[in-house]
Each structure stands twice: as C-alpha cells, then as structure tokens.
Motif scaffolding. Structure first.
Motif, PDB file in Angstrom:
ATOM      1  N   ASP A   1      94.159  12.173  22.642  1.00  0.00           N
ATOM      2  CA  ASP A   1      94.523  13.522  23.068  1.00  0.00           C
ATOM      3  C   ASP A   1      94.333  13.639  24.576  1.00  0.00           C
ATOM      4  O   ASP A   1      93.219  13.495  25.081  1.00  0.00           O
ATOM      5  CB  ASP A   1      93.652  14.550  22.331  1.00  0.00           C
ATOM      6  CG  ASP A   1      94.003  15.969  22.734  1.00  0.00           C
ATOM      7  OD1 ASP A   1      93.264  16.535  23.568  1.00  0.00           O
ATOM      8  OD2 ASP A   1      95.011  16.506  22.242  1.00  0.00           O
ATOM      9  N   ARG A   2      95.410  13.932  25.302  1.00  0.00           N
ATOM     10  CA  ARG A   2      95.342  13.930  26.766  1.00  0.00           C
ATOM     11  C   ARG A   2      94.419  15.032  27.301  1.00  0.00           C
ATOM     12  O   ARG A   2      93.671  14.815  28.260  1.00  0.00           O
ATOM     13  CB  ARG A   2      96.746  14.087  27.357  1.00  0.00           C
ATOM     14  CG  ARG A   2      96.784  14.103  28.894  1.00  0.00           C
ATOM     15  CD  ARG A   2      96.167  12.825  29.487  1.00  0.00           C
ATOM     16  NE  ARG A   2      95.986  12.903  30.911  1.00  0.00           N
ATOM     17  CZ  ARG A   2      96.891  12.510  31.818  1.00  0.00           C
ATOM     18  NH1 ARG A   2      98.049  11.993  31.405  1.00  0.00           N
ATOM     19  NH2 ARG A   2      96.656  12.592  33.096  1.00  0.00           N
ATOM     20  N   ALA A   3      94.469  16.201  26.702  1.00  0.00           N
ATOM     21  CA  ALA A   3      93.634  17.306  27.182  1.00  0.00           C
ATOM     22  C   ALA A   3      92.154  16.958  27.064  1.00  0.00           C
ATOM     23  O   ALA A   3      91.363  17.207  27.985  1.00  0.00           O
ATOM     24  CB  ALA A   3      93.954  18.582  26.408  1.00  0.00           C
ATOM     25  N   LEU A   4      91.775  16.370  25.925  1.00  0.00           N
ATOM     26  CA  LEU A   4      90.380  15.981  25.742  1.00  0.00           C
ATOM     27  C   LEU A   4      90.015  14.828  26.667  1.00  0.00           C
ATOM     28  O   LEU A   4      88.929  14.774  27.236  1.00  0.00           O
ATOM     29  CB  LEU A   4      90.131  15.592  24.283  1.00  0.00           C
ATOM     30  CG  LEU A   4      88.688  15.243  23.903  1.00  0.00           C
ATOM     31  CD1 LEU A   4      87.746  16.389  24.242  1.00  0.00           C
ATOM     32  CD2 LEU A   4      88.603  14.905  22.420  1.00  0.00           C
ATOM     33  N   ALA A   5      90.958  13.878  26.838  1.00  0.00           N
ATOM     34  CA  ALA A   5      90.725  12.748  27.736  1.00  0.00           C
ATOM     35  C   ALA A   5      90.466  13.219  29.160  1.00  0.00           C
ATOM     36  O   ALA A   5      89.615  12.673  29.874  1.00  0.00           O
ATOM     37  CB  ALA A   5      91.913  11.794  27.698  1.00  0.00           C
TER      38      ALA A   5
END
Length: 339
Positions: free
Chosen positions: A33-37
């Motif tokens: 998940d890009r947002a979490l990354a």
C-alpha cells in the motif's frame, strides 16, 4: 546524504539506495500500500542515516518498536506496555549484543520464583524477541541476538458449552461486550481482528465480514472472510444504525483496545471460570469440530495457514476422529463376517 527513492520489489514498496561501493540495497516497508509505505519510508531512511557506531539500549528499541506498533493500531502495542513492566529492570539498560542465553534463563527463573506462570514468561520473552527483530529490520542493530524462550505450556483445554456461552452472553451487561461476544463466536476470530474491524470491511448487503486489514504493514496471521449468518445479521444491522465511529466495537465513539475486563465481569456474574477472548475463539472451533465440519474448512475459518495446526488441536473433538481405527479393532464383527 544518499539518494533514496521508493520502488516496488517483489510486490512490496521498498527504499532503494546505493552504498559507497555502488551496491544497491532495497530495505522493504513490508506493505504493497503506497499510502502506508509513505509513512514508513521516512523511518527507514532515518535509521539508515543514523550516525555509525550508535549503540541502542533495549529500552530505546522497545519504546520505538511499541510506538510503531501503536501507530499502526496493533494490539501488540498494548501487550508490550504490560510486558515491559517486568522486562525493563532486567533488560532495559542492556545493549542487544550483550544479551545471552543465560540472561534469558536467569530472567525466566526469577519470574517463576516470583510466582509467575511459565506462560507469562514465554509471552514476555517472545515480545522481547519481537522488539529486537523489529530493530534489526529497521537497521538499528546489525544482528538479532538469540532470545531463548522456554517451551510453551500445553494449552488449557477450556471451551464453553452452548449453555455456558448463553449464560455468559446474558450476563454481559454492556452492549459493546455483547456485540464482541456475538462476533467472536460467529467468526472464530482473534480478538485483535475484532477490535480492529471497521464498518468498511463489513458488507451487510453481500453478508460478508473481511477480517484482513488492508492498511497494516505487518505480516498478519491468517485472516478469513466470513459469511454473516442469519442470527448475526440483525445484530450487525442494528449496530451499524447506531454507530458513532468507524470501528464496529466502540464505546462512546472511541475504539476499544481491550474487552478483557468486560468479559471477566460477565464471566464472574455467570459463575464461569477461565473465560477469555481466546477461549471463545477456541470454543467456536470446538463446536465446528463437534458438528463434524472438515478440518480443512475449520482451518480456513480460523485463518490457519497449515491445516495440520488445526488437526493437531481440534481433530479429537470430531465424532469421526479415530472412529475408523476403532472399528478395525472390533473383533466380534470381524469374526461374524469371517464365518
């Protein structure tokens, strides 16, 4: 400062950089998940840019690990808070590379002398191992020291009969405890999955509960998608209509981090001993086994990755367990057939 950039590698977001020798490195965020990354990447870079030679104490590592778990909404953070009360005085000022097998054995012996159970010692040392493993993944230490953990005790064979569960439910005065009990027994889920469940993962129209949280970066134990049965549906519909926040289990608009006290109080009023959220999960599995549900289905329902884990614990509760083996020893029936 090195040049860092987010890249995807083997399905997970990583931080790509090259060291002084031109060798490429890609420490992973552990999530796709890009947002979490994007939330995790700055912590990885900060750890990589930390001055060489910094020696972290176990206390410093523990604090940062717990804060990271708390930021991700993991129940582990609450458990770490309680376990640290005992671990701090023994391990807090140590550097990870100074921890020895004898330290672990001495700590365990001291806790047993204090009247603590072997299960408590196992849980405390496993959390110490978890924190040190976290530090290694975040480049705070070069190698994870070996933390010797005693063998886990045999699981308590405690489960509730249907009449006992009904008494427990009736004695749960608070609505959020009753709803928790409904979900625990209907899904067979771990308590952290129930406490972290949001309405966005409850599909009332298609009658599905998705227990896996897509926004956590940790490697979760198996999480299943569960069908909402007829008796649970109206309960969830009512709870959804009365919701005051995104979490299914809430009180006064706030997410709950624990329901242990509420279940303890209900069990005390019901005259039941040894009841916990895990016992209710165990109860759900036993009921399925007693109804002769195949072990493969029970494993999927519980989120076990290996059906042998399920079979080892629950096969003996099935009416057909060892029945074929027993029938093969019925000599009178065999003798009559041979005449």
């Amino acid at each position: 400062m090195r040049a860092y950039r987010p890249v995807k590698h083997r399905g997970k977001w990583c931080v790509e950089y090259y060291d002084d020798l031109g060798i490429r490195h890609r420490p992973t965020t552990g999530t796709d998940d890009r947002a979490l990354a994007d939330q995790i990447i700055p912590r990885i870079i900060a750890a990589l840019e930390r001055p060489a030679g910094r020696v972290w104490t176990v206390a410093e590592i523990w604090d940062r690990c717990r804060a990271d778990k708390e930021a991700q909404g993991q129940v582990t953070a609450t458990n770490m808070k309680f376990h640290w009360v005992a671990l701090e005085s023994f391990f807090g000022n140590k550097s990870p590379d100074a921890i020895t097998i004898q330290d672990c054995r001495t700590y365990g012996a001291q806790r047993l002398e204090q009247g603590k159970s072997i299960g408590t010692v196992v849980a405390e040392l496993k959390h110490l191992r978890l924190a040190l493993g976290w530090a290694r993944k975040h480049s705070m230490i070069q190698a994870t020291p070996f933390v010797e953990v005693p063998s886990s005790p045999e699981p308590r064979d405690r489960y509730l009969t249907r009449s006992e569960f009904e008494r427990l439910y009736d004695c749960a005065i608070m609505p959020h405890i009753q709803l928790s009990l409904e979900l625990l027994i209907a899904t067979g889920a771990r308590v952290d999955a129930i406490l972290g469940l949001t309405w966005s993962r409850v599909d009332l129209e298609r009658r599905k509960i998705h227990l896996a949280d897509p926004f956590t970066s940790r490697r979760m134990k198996g999480r299943a998608s569960i069908m909402i049965q007829d008796d649970l549906l109206p309960v969830l519909v009512t709870a959804h209509q009365n919701r005051t926040c995104e979490f299914v289990i809430e009180r006064g608009g706030d997410r709950l981090k624990s329901i242990r006290r509420g279940i303890d109080s209900a069990a005390k009023r019901a005259g039941l001993e040894g009841v916990s959220p895990h016992v209710i999960r165990h109860t759900a599995a036993v009921w399925m086994a007693e109804d002769n549900v195949p072990m493969e289905e029970i494993a999927q329902y519980l989120g076990h990755r290996d059906v042998n884990t399920t079979r080892k614990v629950y096969a003996r509760f099935s009416p057909e367990h060892l029945a074929k083996a027993g029938r093969s020893l019925s000599w009178r029936t065999r003798a009559e057939r041979e005449i």
